[in-house]
Design an enzyme around this catalytic site. Structure first.
Site, PDB file in Angstrom:
ATOM      1  N   ARG A   1       1.047  -1.169  -0.277  1.00  0.00           N
ATOM      2  CA  ARG A   1       0.201   0.050  -0.012  1.00  0.00           C
ATOM      3  C   ARG A   1       1.042   1.023   0.125  1.00  0.00           C
ATOM      4  O   ARG A   1       1.744   1.472   1.137  1.00  0.00           O
ATOM      5  CB  ARG A   1      -0.915  -0.313   0.946  1.00  0.00           C
ATOM      6  CG  ARG A   1      -2.175   0.123   1.296  1.00  0.00           C
ATOM      7  CD  ARG A   1      -3.145   0.300   2.160  1.00  0.00           C
ATOM      8  NE  ARG A   1      -3.221  -0.129   3.550  1.00  0.00           N
ATOM      9  CZ  ARG A   1      -3.672   0.037   3.731  1.00  0.00           C
ATOM     10  NH1 ARG A   1      -4.959   0.857   4.115  1.00  0.00           N
ATOM     11  NH2 ARG A   1      -3.625  -0.273   5.274  1.00  0.00           N
TER      12      ARG A   1
ATOM     13  N   ASP B   1       2.238  -7.916  10.234  1.00  0.00           N
ATOM     14  CA  ASP B   1       3.358  -7.892  11.510  1.00  0.00           C
ATOM     15  C   ASP B   1       2.967  -8.771  12.614  1.00  0.00           C
ATOM     16  O   ASP B   1       3.319  -9.116  12.982  1.00  0.00           O
ATOM     17  CB  ASP B   1       2.369  -5.707  12.034  1.00  0.00           C
ATOM     18  CG  ASP B   1       4.080  -4.389  11.665  1.00  0.00           C
ATOM     19  OD1 ASP B   1       4.824  -5.639  10.590  1.00  0.00           O
ATOM     20  OD2 ASP B   1       3.145  -3.811  11.016  1.00  0.00           O
TER      21      ASP B   1
ATOM     22  N   THR C   1      -0.199   7.432  -0.595  1.00  0.00           N
ATOM     23  CA  THR C   1      -2.124   7.830  -1.454  1.00  0.00           C
ATOM     24  C   THR C   1      -2.940   6.028  -1.404  1.00  0.00           C
ATOM     25  O   THR C   1      -4.185   6.385  -1.161  1.00  0.00           O
ATOM     26  CB  THR C   1      -1.672   6.709  -3.513  1.00  0.00           C
ATOM     27  OG1 THR C   1      -1.209   6.006  -2.944  1.00  0.00           O
ATOM     28  CG2 THR C   1      -0.632   8.400  -4.179  1.00  0.00           C
TER      29      THR C   1
ATOM     30  N   ASP D   1      -1.778  -4.557  12.410  1.00  0.00           N
ATOM     31  CA  ASP D   1      -1.581  -4.798  10.963  1.00  0.00           C
ATOM     32  C   ASP D   1      -0.971  -6.245  10.634  1.00  0.00           C
ATOM     33  O   ASP D   1      -0.781  -6.774  11.924  1.00  0.00           O
ATOM     34  CB  ASP D   1      -0.104  -4.346  10.416  1.00  0.00           C
ATOM     35  CG  ASP D   1       0.300  -4.433   9.028  1.00  0.00           C
ATOM     36  OD1 ASP D   1       0.671  -5.589   9.589  1.00  0.00           O
ATOM     37  OD2 ASP D   1       0.745  -2.996   8.966  1.00  0.00           O
TER      38      ASP D   1
END
Ligand code: URA
Length: 208
Positions: free
Chosen positions: A103, A202, A107, A199
């Site tokens: 990602r 992670d 943006t 996340d």
């Protein structure tokens, strides 16, 4: 096409354990794999069967086996890797493809950096796996990549989806069924799912 929420009590219970910020890497990884297996069970419910005859120790049995086209799981790197172990426990003969997308932090768009798929991917039923369907950008990009290569049967499997992600994928790819364990409230300003799990990459790989 349809959104299927797998609201089985075992899936819901395990997703709650995933959400807990005190759940460590080992347990998180095991839970992702187990939940993936349960969701895959539903995502493969429509696999075609054919009747065969074989001998049991007692008699000849007319019985059923899976027939027809073969499966490929396509994992979106890196968090999707956490689901591969679970889905291949159910379908050990499936081939595995990888699509690397990250990602863009500015943006929030998906940028593709890696694609490695089975040579015969166009002849297979593809199930894309990624634990979090957030904006839908990665999912839509992965689906587009498979369609570009001629794949006609595509499903998308995740553990947690957002309403925004589902809407985006359904708008871009109305022919693709989505299988999820739960739909959460929505996205925060960083495009993380609320309440979500944080996340997922992670937490699977222990990188934070
Ligand atoms: N990816 C994640 O790992 N978590 C989110 O909440 C959204 C995208």
């Amino acid at each position: 096409m349809a959104l299927h929420i797998i609201d089985h009590p075992l899936v819901q219970h395990k997703i709650s354990l995933l959400r807990d910020k005190n759940t460590g890497t080992k347990e998180f990884r095991e839970l992702v794999s187990e939940i993936a297996m349960f969701i895959c069970y539903e995502a493969t419910r429509d696999l075609p069967l054919k009747e065969i005859e074989l001998e049991t120790p007692i008699a000849v049995a007319k019985t059923k086996i899976i027939s027809g086209r073969k499966l490929a799981f396509v994992t979106i790197l890196r968090a999707g890797l956490g689901m591969v172990d679970g889905v291949t426990k159910l379908v050990p003969a499936a081939k595995i493809g990888h699509i690397g997308l990250f990602r863009d932090p500015e943006t929030k768009e998906s940028v593709q950096y890696y694609v490695k798929l089975p040579d015969d991917i166009a002849e297979r039923d593809a199930i894309i796996v990624d634990p979090m369907l957030a904006t839908g950008n990665s999912a839509s990009a992965a689906i587009s990549e498979l369609k570009k290569l001629g794949v006609r049967s595509i499903k998308f499997m995740c553990i947690i989806c957002s309403p925004e992600g589902v809407e985006a994928v359904q708008a871009a790819h109305p022919d693709v069924d989505i299988y999820a364990g739960v739909m959460d409230e929505g996205l925060n300003e960083d495009k993380y799912i609320i309440p979500g799990v944080g996340d997922a990459g992670d937490r699977i790989f222990g990188t934070k």
